[in-house]
Design an enzyme around this catalytic site. Sequence first.
Site: not given
Length: 407
Positions: A257, A227, A199
């Site tokens: 996310k 991610h 990240s």
Amino acid sequence: MADRGFDLEGRLDALEEHDLKRALSPVDRVAERGYFAEPSGGDLPVLDSAEALVFASNNYLGLTDDQRVQDAARQAAATVGTGAGASRLVTGDTLVHRDLERQLAETKGTERALAFSSGYAANVGTIAALEPDVVFSDELNHASIIDGCRLADTETVVYDHCDAADLRARLEERVERAAREGREPADESWLIVTDSVFSMDGTVAPLEAICDAAEEYGAWVMVDEAHATGLYADGGGVVQAEGLEDRVQIQLGTLSKALASQGGYVAGSSDLIECLCNDARSFVFSTGLAPPAAAAASEALHVARHGDARERLWENVAHLRDGLESMGFEVWGDSQILPVVVGDRRDAIALADGVRERDVVAPAIRPPTVPEGTSRIRVVPMATHDRDDIIACLEAFQAAGEEVGLL
């Protein structure tokens, strides 16, 4: 009587002195642009009069305000309820949860999946439930992986970031150590754990090489796709992009996310999921994921798999990276995360402030989040940014960079 409490004021002063103090800055909505408020402590926030572009969110596909995703959450709240009301093992298991898990398992190419209340809970609960004798962990793995190893009270061997050769050397060292001690390494359970997309650096783990090493030494592989989920092949992650579903025993990720919701998941074999249902304390002793969150994630995953949001995101990533590098900025990573590396923390803060003054939100990331001397601006576009938004972001970085003396 002695005061056995805590010097909170001193802690805060030390953070302030070293430019490490953070503050909350509320926004009116989660999207590619919004109205922000200055940090207000415990007081009611007051929103700025100017709208700002957001280039710092993990809302990669921009689906938090997608009508289809919002409608799915509303319908689940109306038909199932606003909360699960209990642990999934009591009365908190609903058809909404099962639909989400079915779609996650299909996307990740596994027999089953299990939804947790957060990605953090998924990592901590899974590692602690497995109780590996040894964990081989990338040095830049997420804090939830580190804490999972601590909770499991396992021996943790850290290998160099994204370095499969160093991982292989650490595995070999472990074999040699067992031989010196007169033990068989087969008596131990080994788990290799890595993020797929990191990240803060935007780097992508060399998963195929990691799987090669794991298979040679008999270890299992656990990949956190926090991610990456929703952004790669058919809405999957890097595991799917590289066709490694049959070589990675445990796949994790978040729903918070790209999938525009809240929660986490683990995907793997039926036996793995059954074990986690019984042994993962963060699952057993947590109220189930709220049905509206499960429904929102399920719909977002459907959109990610069957829409064009992924393509639009990667177009924006390429445009933004090309523009920043052509100005002379150093941009790290191989993913949708574009760290503009400045080095000095004060320069990074000044650059972030300059960009913010031009109505673009991209905060500075500095120690202890990243190593000393590598302070950066973490720039992240969304699929919902249009071409004018990307140009506005680039213009803000050009002007702020010149103002600070970085260009």
